[in-house]
Enzyme design. Structure first.
Site, short mmCIF file in Angstrom:
data_model
loop_
_atom_site.label_atom_id
_atom_site.label_comp_id
_atom_site.label_asym_id
_atom_site.label_seq_id
_atom_site.Cartn_x
_atom_site.Cartn_y
_atom_site.Cartn_z
N ASP A 162 0.71 -1.17 0.16
CA ASP A 162 -0.15 -0.10 0.10
C ASP A 162 0.79 1.15 -0.02
OD1 ASP A 162 -2.32 -1.69 0.05
OD2 ASP A 162 -2.00 -1.73 2.40
N GLY A 194 1.45 3.13 -2.56
CA GLY A 194 0.88 3.73 -3.99
C GLY A 194 1.56 3.24 -5.22
N LYS A 195 1.63 1.89 -5.23
CA LYS A 195 2.53 1.42 -6.37
C LYS A 195 1.33 1.77 -7.46
CE LYS A 195 2.23 -2.67 -4.51
NZ LYS A 195 2.09 -2.15 -3.01
N GLY A 253 -4.64 -4.65 -3.68
CA GLY A 253 -5.77 -3.50 -4.07
C GLY A 253 -4.69 -2.39 -4.35
N HIS A 254 -4.88 -1.86 -5.67
CA HIS A 254 -4.00 -0.78 -6.36
C HIS A 254 -4.94 0.28 -6.73
CE1 HIS A 254 -0.31 -3.69 -7.06
NE2 HIS A 254 -0.79 -3.73 -5.90
N GLN A 290 1.84 -6.10 -3.20
CA GLN A 290 2.21 -6.33 -1.74
C GLN A 290 3.80 -5.31 -1.65
OE1 GLN A 290 1.34 -9.82 -3.16
NE2 GLN A 290 -0.49 -8.69 -2.78
N ALA A 295 -7.45 -1.05 0.73
CA ALA A 295 -8.28 -0.80 -0.63
C ALA A 295 -8.75 -2.29 -1.07
CB ALA A 295 -7.12 -0.62 -1.76
N THR A 304 -9.63 -4.88 1.81
CA THR A 304 -10.50 -5.57 2.88
C THR A 304 -11.06 -4.51 3.77
OG1 THR A 304 -8.47 -5.59 4.15
CG2 THR A 304 -8.86 -7.58 3.04
N ARG A 350 -9.99 -2.79 5.96
CA ARG A 350 -9.29 -2.66 7.38
C ARG A 350 -8.46 -1.71 7.52
NH1 ARG A 350 -6.28 -8.19 7.54
NH2 ARG A 350 -5.89 -7.62 5.64
N ARG A 404 -5.60 0.43 8.43
CA ARG A 404 -4.05 0.14 8.49
C ARG A 404 -3.39 0.96 9.59
NH1 ARG A 404 -3.71 2.40 2.36
NH2 ARG A 404 -4.58 0.79 1.35
N SER A 414 5.53 12.05 -4.46
CA SER A 414 4.13 12.07 -4.93
C SER A 414 3.31 13.12 -3.69
CB SER A 414 3.50 10.85 -4.82
OG SER A 414 2.13 10.94 -4.62
P1 GDP Z 1 -0.66 0.18 -3.52
O1 GDP Z 1 -1.37 -1.06 -3.05
O2 GDP Z 1 0.62 0.22 -3.45
O3 GDP Z 1 -1.21 0.57 -4.88
O4 GDP Z 1 -1.69 1.32 -2.50
P2 GDP Z 1 -2.90 1.62 -2.32
O5 GDP Z 1 -3.80 1.97 -3.58
O6 GDP Z 1 -3.44 0.41 -1.65
O7 GDP Z 1 -2.75 2.61 -1.33
C1 GDP Z 1 -2.20 3.99 -1.38
C2 GDP Z 1 -3.42 4.99 -1.12
O8 GDP Z 1 -2.80 6.34 -1.01
C3 GDP Z 1 -4.49 5.16 -2.13
O9 GDP Z 1 -5.74 5.41 -1.66
C4 GDP Z 1 -3.72 6.28 -3.18
O10 GDP Z 1 -4.88 7.06 -3.77
C5 GDP Z 1 -3.28 7.08 -2.12
N1 GDP Z 1 -2.20 7.91 -2.54
C6 GDP Z 1 -1.12 7.55 -3.23
N2 GDP Z 1 0.01 8.46 -3.29
C7 GDP Z 1 -0.49 9.26 -2.60
C8 GDP Z 1 0.06 10.76 -2.21
O11 GDP Z 1 1.01 11.18 -2.47
N3 GDP Z 1 -0.90 11.38 -1.24
C9 GDP Z 1 -1.75 11.02 -0.68
N4 GDP Z 1 -2.60 11.83 0.31
N5 GDP Z 1 -2.51 9.91 -0.98
C10 GDP Z 1 -1.93 9.10 -2.01
P1 IMO Z 2 -0.80 -4.18 -1.99
O1 IMO Z 2 -0.47 -4.95 -3.44
C1 IMO Z 2 -0.84 -4.66 2.24
C2 IMO Z 2 -1.07 -8.64 3.79
C3 IMO Z 2 -2.44 -9.01 4.64
C4 IMO Z 2 -1.71 -10.31 5.49
C5 IMO Z 2 -0.68 -10.82 4.69
C6 IMO Z 2 -1.06 -12.09 4.15
O2 IMO Z 2 -2.14 -3.46 -2.25
O3 IMO Z 2 0.13 -3.51 -1.58
P2 IMO Z 2 -2.65 -12.81 1.96
O4 IMO Z 2 -3.94 -12.41 1.83
O5 IMO Z 2 -1.87 -12.45 1.06
O6 IMO Z 2 -2.15 -14.31 2.39
O7 IMO Z 2 -2.41 -12.04 3.44
O8 IMO Z 2 -0.40 -9.97 3.72
N1 IMO Z 2 -1.53 -8.22 2.53
C7 IMO Z 2 -1.10 -7.04 1.99
N2 IMO Z 2 -0.90 -5.70 2.93
N3 IMO Z 2 -1.05 -4.63 0.72
C8 IMO Z 2 -1.28 -5.61 0.04
O9 IMO Z 2 -1.22 -5.79 -1.36
C9 IMO Z 2 -1.42 -6.97 0.56
N4 IMO Z 2 -1.70 -8.05 0.29
C10 IMO Z 2 -1.81 -8.94 1.23
O10 IMO Z 2 -2.97 -8.07 5.03
O11 IMO Z 2 -1.21 -9.30 6.61
MG MG Z 3 -2.89 -1.67 -2.01
#
Ligand code: GDP
Ligand code: IMO
Ligand code: MG
Length: 428
Positions: free
Chosen positions: A13, A15-16, A40-41, A226, A301, A303, A305, A307, A415
């Protein structure tokens, strides 16, 4: 243009999704190489939010080819739902622009059931907090050599036979050990048969597509899911996911050789978060942690839950630099730190009286370490409109430079908000 691998350098999470979307403009092919719909991206374009779980985050750019590699575990039902969600937002994805490797393993209904049953049975403190999407059990079957692969969708007779074989053990576990209802092959086939019809046009030889792309001089981006410290080998075992999340797996998980991996970009959040179980040395269970959680909208993004949040941990990111051969960082969510008087960075750990620059390796050791902090002044300005380094307050610039020094790699992009255009070069 070079091929790029984008990976999370913390616990996911970071911000990939946002960065993959942004850099997709410079790539012809975007490939997921591991994980599944535990990811969840989030991508936000002109205020519209897209959350991608399986389909690469490059899908919003017309004309790019998105690929799901052999290293992914794919839930056919989720794949079809994601296609429908994209279509409802006006993004229609034809098979010419989205392909699934025939070698990709599939998540079956019994994988989801087993994942949830096991997690429920674990006692408090030992729960991994999986996403319940069946990720671990699907990888288990791959390694045990009883997995179902995407190619099997082209041969429903073979698929049924494989499902019947897998169910012998799964049902013994589900019913005897976990007190869950048995699953029949008929049920599984009833779910899969209509999905197979939809998925088969997307099946391809992904390794072959990528090989041809390289011959034609096309550029490839690998989208990690992840984060490095959730890696099955190098992460905080057993509180990890079930795949190799490190950059090296971009090659094995897509069917291209490692010489094709050129720029390796670690996405790093300006602080640290973790969702699910496991140790977290810099976690803040106080007002500052709640500030980061609410300002950063730190809710999963996938579940939903909340963070856990804490200070930036340079020890973890330093190890990510080594594990991934990072060539650069992208620092995200810097805007979230605005308004904090002081910022702390964990520069080392104290473990049993010794100062450590890298995390200890014994299983329970990370829960025992004490962070060694350095304190930097914060800033109060809103930086969400910054377009260059020069627009940042001195405190923010110093924070970035200190992180670069501590982990030994420079930032390429910064960012300051979730939208595509809230990003600028760290050299600006
Ligand atoms: P990923 O799993 O690495 O793609 O990241 P997620 O999408 O799960 O979580 C990143 C969250 O941060 C998302 O809600 C994005 O929209 C948000 N986000 C990404 N870059 C930035 C940033 O520079 N600033 C803020 N405030 N939010 C950001
Ligand atoms: P993105 O790509 C954050 C965590 C779960 C749990 C552990 C194992 O959005 O960054 P799993 O279902 O993979 O067997 O769960 O890994 N987890 C993540 N945490 N971002 C993710 O993906 C995750 N994918 C799995 O919360 O602790
Ligand atoms: Mg994510």
């Amino acid at each position: 243009m070079s091929n790029m691998v984008i990976i999370g350098a913390q616990w996911g999470d970071e911000g990939k999704g946002k960065i993959v979307d942004l850099l997709s403009a410079q790539s012809d092919y975007i490939v997921r190489f591991q994980g599944g719909n535990n990811a969840g991206h989030t991508v936000i374009v002109d205020g519209e939010e897209y959350i991608l779980h399986l389909i690469p985050s490059g899908i919003l750019h017309q004309g790019k080819v998105c690929l799901i590699g052999n290293g992914v575990v794919l839930d056919p039902a989720v794949f079809c739902q994601e296609l429908d969600t994209l279509a409802s937002k006006g993004v229609d994805v034809a098979p010419a622009y989205l392909k699934i490797s025939r070698k990709t393993h599939l998540i079956m209904p019994y994988h989801r059931a087993l994942d949830k049953a096991r997690e429920k049975a674990r006692i408090e403190g030992e729960k991994i907090g999986t996403t319940g999407r069946g990720i671990g059990p699907a990888y288990e079957d791959k390694v045990t050599r009883i997995g179902v692969r995407a190619a099997d969708l082209e041969d429903l007779q073979l698929l049924r036979r494989k499902v019947e074989i897998a169910l012998v053990e799964k049902n013994a576990l589900l019913t005897s050990l976990y007190n869950c209802p048995a699953i029949s092959a008929d049920e599984v086939m009833a779910e899969l048969t209509p999905l197979a019809e939809r998925l088969v046009p997307y099946l391809a030889d992904v390794s072959g597509v990528l090989g041809q792309a390289r011959l034609e001089g096309k550029t490839i981006m690998f989208e990690g899911a992840q984060g490095t410290h959730l890696d099955i080998d190098h992460g905080t075992y057993p509180f990890v996911t079930s795949s190799n999340t490190v950059a090296g797996n971009a090659a094995a998980g897509s069917g291209l050789g490692p010489r094709e991996l050129e720029r390796i970009i670690g996405i790093v959040k300006a602080y640290t978060t973790r969702v699910g179980g496991g140790p977290f040395p810099t976690q803040l269970d106080c007002e500052i942690g709640r500030h980061l959680q609410s300002q950063g909208a730190e809710v999963g993004a996938t579940t939903k839950r909340v963070r856990r949040c804490g200070w930036f941990d340079a020890v973890l990111v330093r190890e990510s630099v080594r594990l991934n051969s990072l060539t650069e960082l992208t620092l995200t969510k810097l805007d979230v730190l605005s308004g904090l008087k002081e910022l702390k960075i964990c520069v080392a750990y104290k473990y049993r009286g010794e100062e450590m620059q890298y995390p200890p390796q014994a299983e329970a050791a990370l829960a025992e370490v004490e962070p060694v902090y350095e304190t930097l002044p914060g800033w109060s300005e809103d930086i969400t409109g910054a377009k260059s380094m020069a627009d940042l307050p001195a405190g923010a610039r110093a924070y970035i430079r200190r992180i670069e020094e501590l982990v030994g790699v420079k930032a390429g992009l910064i960012s300051v908000g979730p939208d595509r255009n809230q990003t600028f070069s760290a050299c600006s």
